[in-house]
Design a protein around this motif. Structure first.
Motif, PDB file in Angstrom:
ATOM      1  N   GLU A 275       0.809  -1.222   0.000  1.00 26.50           N
ATOM      2  CA  GLU A 275       0.000   0.000   0.000  1.00 26.50           C
ATOM      3  C   GLU A 275       0.844   1.275   0.000  1.00 26.50           C
ATOM      4  O   GLU A 275       0.309   2.368   0.185  1.00 26.50           O
ATOM      5  CB  GLU A 275      -0.922   0.007   1.229  1.00 26.50           C
ATOM      6  CG  GLU A 275      -1.849  -1.205   1.342  1.00 26.50           C
ATOM      7  CD  GLU A 275      -2.791  -1.317   0.147  1.00 26.50           C
ATOM      8  OE1 GLU A 275      -3.192  -0.263  -0.377  1.00 26.50           O
ATOM      9  OE2 GLU A 275      -3.100  -2.450  -0.261  1.00 26.50           O
ATOM     10  N   LYS A 276       2.152   1.131  -0.195  1.00 27.58           N
ATOM     11  CA  LYS A 276       3.025   2.302  -0.097  1.00 27.58           C
ATOM     12  C   LYS A 276       2.776   3.294  -1.233  1.00 27.58           C
ATOM     13  O   LYS A 276       2.632   2.906  -2.391  1.00 27.58           O
ATOM     14  CB  LYS A 276       4.495   1.874  -0.119  1.00 27.58           C
ATOM     15  CG  LYS A 276       5.460   3.043   0.055  1.00 27.58           C
ATOM     16  CD  LYS A 276       6.877   2.581   0.187  1.00 27.58           C
ATOM     17  CE  LYS A 276       7.828   3.765   0.329  1.00 27.58           C
ATOM     18  NZ  LYS A 276       7.549   4.556   1.537  1.00 27.58           N
ATOM     19  N   LYS A 277       2.749   4.569  -0.877  1.00 30.80           N
ATOM     20  CA  LYS A 277       2.650   5.632  -1.879  1.00 30.80           C
ATOM     21  C   LYS A 277       4.070   5.984  -2.314  1.00 30.80           C
ATOM     22  O   LYS A 277       4.792   6.675  -1.611  1.00 30.80           O
ATOM     23  CB  LYS A 277       1.935   6.850  -1.296  1.00 30.80           C
ATOM     24  CG  LYS A 277       0.470   6.596  -0.967  1.00 30.80           C
ATOM     25  CD  LYS A 277      -0.198   7.854  -0.418  1.00 30.80           C
ATOM     26  CE  LYS A 277      -1.667   7.596  -0.106  1.00 30.80           C
ATOM     27  NZ  LYS A 277      -2.343   8.802   0.456  1.00 30.80           N
ATOM     28  N   GLN A 278       4.437   5.515  -3.479  1.00 35.19           N
ATOM     29  CA  GLN A 278       5.808   5.697  -3.950  1.00 35.19           C
ATOM     30  C   GLN A 278       6.029   7.121  -4.452  1.00 35.19           C
ATOM     31  O   GLN A 278       5.161   7.728  -5.067  1.00 35.19           O
ATOM     32  CB  GLN A 278       6.107   4.704  -5.081  1.00 35.19           C
ATOM     33  CG  GLN A 278       6.027   3.238  -4.677  1.00 35.19           C
ATOM     34  CD  GLN A 278       7.243   2.785  -3.892  1.00 35.19           C
ATOM     35  OE1 GLN A 278       8.086   3.582  -3.491  1.00 35.19           O
ATOM     36  NE2 GLN A 278       7.341   1.488  -3.666  1.00 35.19           N
ATOM     37  N   SER A 279       7.238   7.626  -4.184  1.00 29.71           N
ATOM     38  CA  SER A 279       7.642   8.922  -4.724  1.00 29.71           C
ATOM     39  C   SER A 279       7.949   8.778  -6.207  1.00 29.71           C
ATOM     40  O   SER A 279       8.069   7.664  -6.736  1.00 29.71           O
ATOM     41  CB  SER A 279       8.882   9.423  -3.988  1.00 29.71           C
ATOM     42  OG  SER A 279       9.993   8.586  -4.279  1.00 29.71           O
ATOM     43  N   GLN A 280       8.099   9.899  -6.888  1.00 25.49           N
ATOM     44  CA  GLN A 280       8.449   9.846  -8.303  1.00 25.49           C
ATOM     45  C   GLN A 280       9.809   9.190  -8.507  1.00 25.49           C
ATOM     46  O   GLN A 280      10.026   8.450  -9.471  1.00 25.49           O
ATOM     47  CB  GLN A 280       8.462  11.261  -8.901  1.00 25.49           C
ATOM     48  CG  GLN A 280       8.656  11.285 -10.416  1.00 25.49           C
ATOM     49  CD  GLN A 280       7.590  10.495 -11.154  1.00 25.49           C
ATOM     50  OE1 GLN A 280       6.401  10.704 -10.951  1.00 25.49           O
ATOM     51  NE2 GLN A 280       8.012   9.577 -12.017  1.00 25.49           N
ATOM     52  N   ALA A 281      10.721   9.428  -7.560  1.00 27.13           N
ATOM     53  CA  ALA A 281      12.051   8.828  -7.659  1.00 27.13           C
ATOM     54  C   ALA A 281      11.974   7.314  -7.560  1.00 27.13           C
ATOM     55  O   ALA A 281      12.599   6.587  -8.351  1.00 27.13           O
ATOM     56  CB  ALA A 281      12.956   9.388  -6.569  1.00 27.13           C
ATOM     57  N   SER A 282      11.213   6.797  -6.593  1.00 27.67           N
ATOM     58  CA  SER A 282      11.124   5.347  -6.416  1.00 27.67           C
ATOM     59  C   SER A 282      10.339   4.689  -7.545  1.00 27.67           C
ATOM     60  O   SER A 282      10.675   3.588  -7.990  1.00 27.67           O
ATOM     61  CB  SER A 282      10.512   5.006  -5.056  1.00 27.67           C
ATOM     62  OG  SER A 282       9.234   5.584  -4.910  1.00 27.67           O
ATOM     63  N   LEU A 283       9.303   5.360  -8.036  1.00 18.93           N
ATOM     64  CA  LEU A 283       8.551   4.830  -9.177  1.00 18.93           C
ATOM     65  C   LEU A 283       9.444   4.744 -10.417  1.00 18.93           C
ATOM     66  O   LEU A 283       9.410   3.751 -11.158  1.00 18.93           O
ATOM     67  CB  LEU A 283       7.339   5.701  -9.470  1.00 18.93           C
ATOM     68  CG  LEU A 283       6.130   5.545  -8.543  1.00 18.93           C
ATOM     69  CD1 LEU A 283       5.079   6.604  -8.873  1.00 18.93           C
ATOM     70  CD2 LEU A 283       5.528   4.151  -8.665  1.00 18.93           C
ATOM     71  N   SER A 284      10.231   5.768 -10.623  1.00 15.75           N
ATOM     72  CA  SER A 284      11.134   5.780 -11.778  1.00 15.75           C
ATOM     73  C   SER A 284      12.178   4.675 -11.668  1.00 15.75           C
ATOM     74  O   SER A 284      12.529   4.036 -12.663  1.00 15.75           O
ATOM     75  CB  SER A 284      11.825   7.141 -11.901  1.00 15.75           C
ATOM     76  OG  SER A 284      10.889   8.160 -12.160  1.00 15.75           O
ATOM     77  N   PHE A 285      12.676   4.457 -10.447  1.00 18.12           N
ATOM     78  CA  PHE A 285      13.660   3.383 -10.255  1.00 18.12           C
ATOM     79  C   PHE A 285      13.037   2.019 -10.532  1.00 18.12           C
ATOM     80  O   PHE A 285      13.655   1.163 -11.176  1.00 18.12           O
ATOM     81  CB  PHE A 285      14.216   3.431  -8.834  1.00 18.12           C
ATOM     82  CG  PHE A 285      15.171   2.313  -8.532  1.00 18.12           C
ATOM     83  CD1 PHE A 285      16.383   2.224  -9.209  1.00 18.12           C
ATOM     84  CD2 PHE A 285      14.867   1.342  -7.590  1.00 18.12           C
ATOM     85  CE1 PHE A 285      17.275   1.188  -8.951  1.00 18.12           C
ATOM     86  CE2 PHE A 285      15.752   0.304  -7.331  1.00 18.12           C
ATOM     87  CZ  PHE A 285      16.955   0.228  -8.009  1.00 18.12           C
ATOM     88  N   LEU A 286      11.815   1.811 -10.063  1.00 15.57           N
ATOM     89  CA  LEU A 286      11.141   0.539 -10.298  1.00 15.57           C
ATOM     90  C   LEU A 286      10.923   0.303 -11.793  1.00 15.57           C
ATOM     91  O   LEU A 286      11.133  -0.810 -12.305  1.00 15.57           O
ATOM     92  CB  LEU A 286       9.805   0.516  -9.552  1.00 15.57           C
ATOM     93  CG  LEU A 286       9.050  -0.810  -9.543  1.00 15.57           C
ATOM     94  CD1 LEU A 286       9.901  -1.919  -8.948  1.00 15.57           C
ATOM     95  CD2 LEU A 286       7.742  -0.659  -8.764  1.00 15.57           C
ATOM     96  N   GLU A 287      10.526   1.346 -12.502  1.00 21.42           N
ATOM     97  CA  GLU A 287      10.339   1.236 -13.959  1.00 21.42           C
ATOM     98  C   GLU A 287      11.668   0.923 -14.649  1.00 21.42           C
ATOM     99  O   GLU A 287      11.731   0.115 -15.575  1.00 21.42           O
ATOM    100  CB  GLU A 287       9.756   2.539 -14.507  1.00 21.42           C
ATOM    101  CG  GLU A 287       8.310   2.801 -14.079  1.00 21.42           C
ATOM    102  CD  GLU A 287       7.836   4.193 -14.462  1.00 21.42           C
ATOM    103  OE1 GLU A 287       8.626   4.931 -15.086  1.00 21.42           O
ATOM    104  OE2 GLU A 287       6.688   4.538 -14.140  1.00 21.42           O
TER     105      GLU A 287
END
Length: 309
Positions: A275-287
């Protein structure tokens, strides 16, 4: 008051570590440099921030309030830097990752290219034991964790990265009889375990139980590096992740012992709270990791293939 941002960082580090020595290690500064800056910072206040009793440093109540204010100031400075980079169209922010100790041989390869592309990302990576990794994940203190065995008590999502294979390893030239190594040989030399709670130890104990191996002598060490050094010294054998012994195999210092039932295979996985709300930085890293995973594995981990056949 004429304190500097550097002094604020040093004071916060000392408060967190409760030690000038540990703070200096964390900041990659010499102990005298940290002591001087701490003394100059404290000299600007009429009320003591710290007290030294014997050789131990204690933080006063006033010192804790100043530390909290200092942390807030540092966060605001980071926010200004991130906003400046974002205004220029650059990705910015903090990326916090907690990694089990053997994962230090894996995680940097999935970070290098991403960080080189995004200079505005500040990486905070904690390499520690499994229980601390899961605690930081459960407490929502990190964006991601790297583990080799998925936790069953935390509601998570995950991305599988690459296999983690564990082999029985010994010092080269010990003339091991592979037919009886799981019984007679391991009664002569100690079997070296990681500390309780380690994912490697859990896999190792499961194998020993399934194979009905009786271990009369054993040794417990708290890091993969310590286990390697013990094996190199001829103190015994251990079941170790292949990923952590590349150089020793290449230099013929260690050898893999062929034993029925091995290797054990787990999977290195990047995990995060569901349920974590990811930051733009973490979302970009995951992508990034999702899209570049195969290329990173091919470029950096293809050396494992001969041992996997």
């Amino acid at each position: 008051m004429n304190y500097t941002l550097n002094q604020l960082r040093i004071f916060v580090a000392v408060v967190r570590a409760r030690s000038v020595t540990k703070a200096s290690e964390e900041l990659h500064l010499s102990q005298p440099a940290v002591s001087i800056q701490l003394r100059n910072f404290e000299a600007q206040f009429d009320i003591p921030l710290t007290e030294v009793v014997g050789r131990k440093i204690y933080i006063t109540d006033f010192g804790r309030e100043i530390a909290a204010a200092a942390e807030s100031i540092i966060e605001q400075v980071h926010a200004i830097n991130y906003k400046t980079l974002a205004y220029k169209g650059q990705l910015a922010g903090k990326l916090k990752i907690s990694v089990v100790s053997t994962g230090k041989y894996v995680m940097p390869f999935f970070l290098s290219e991403f960080l080189s592309q995004h200079a505005g990302i500040e990486l905070i990576m904690d390499v520690t034991n499994k229980s601390s990794v899961l605690e930081s994940l459960e407490n929502n203190e990190v964006d991601f964790a790297l583990v080799s065995i998925l936790p069953t008590t935390i509601n998570i999502d995950w991305l599988e990265l690459l296999p983690n294979r564990l082999f029985l390893v010994g010092k080269t030239g010990q003339n091991v009889n592979t037919k009886n190594v799981v019984n007679e040989q391991l009664q002569i030399y100690p079997l070296i375990f990681r500390e309780k709670g380690s994912g490697t130890r859990l896999a190792m104990e499961r194998f020993i139980s399934e194979q009905n191996i009786t271990v009369f002598k054993k040794m417990e060490l708290t890091s993969n590096e310590a286990v390697k050094q013990a094996i190199l010294a001829g103190l015994g054998y251990s079941i170790m992740p292949l990923i952590g012994i590349r150089n020793e195999l290449s230099n013929r210092q260690l050898e893999i012992i062929d034993v029925q039932g091995l290797p054990i295979q787990t999977t290195w996985s990047l995990v995060w709270l569901k349920e974590k709300k990811q930051s733009q930085a973490s979302l970009s890293f995951l992508e990034f990791v999702t899209s570049r995973k195969s290329a990173i594995i091919e470029q950096n981990f293809s050396w494992c293939e001969p041992y996997e056949k």
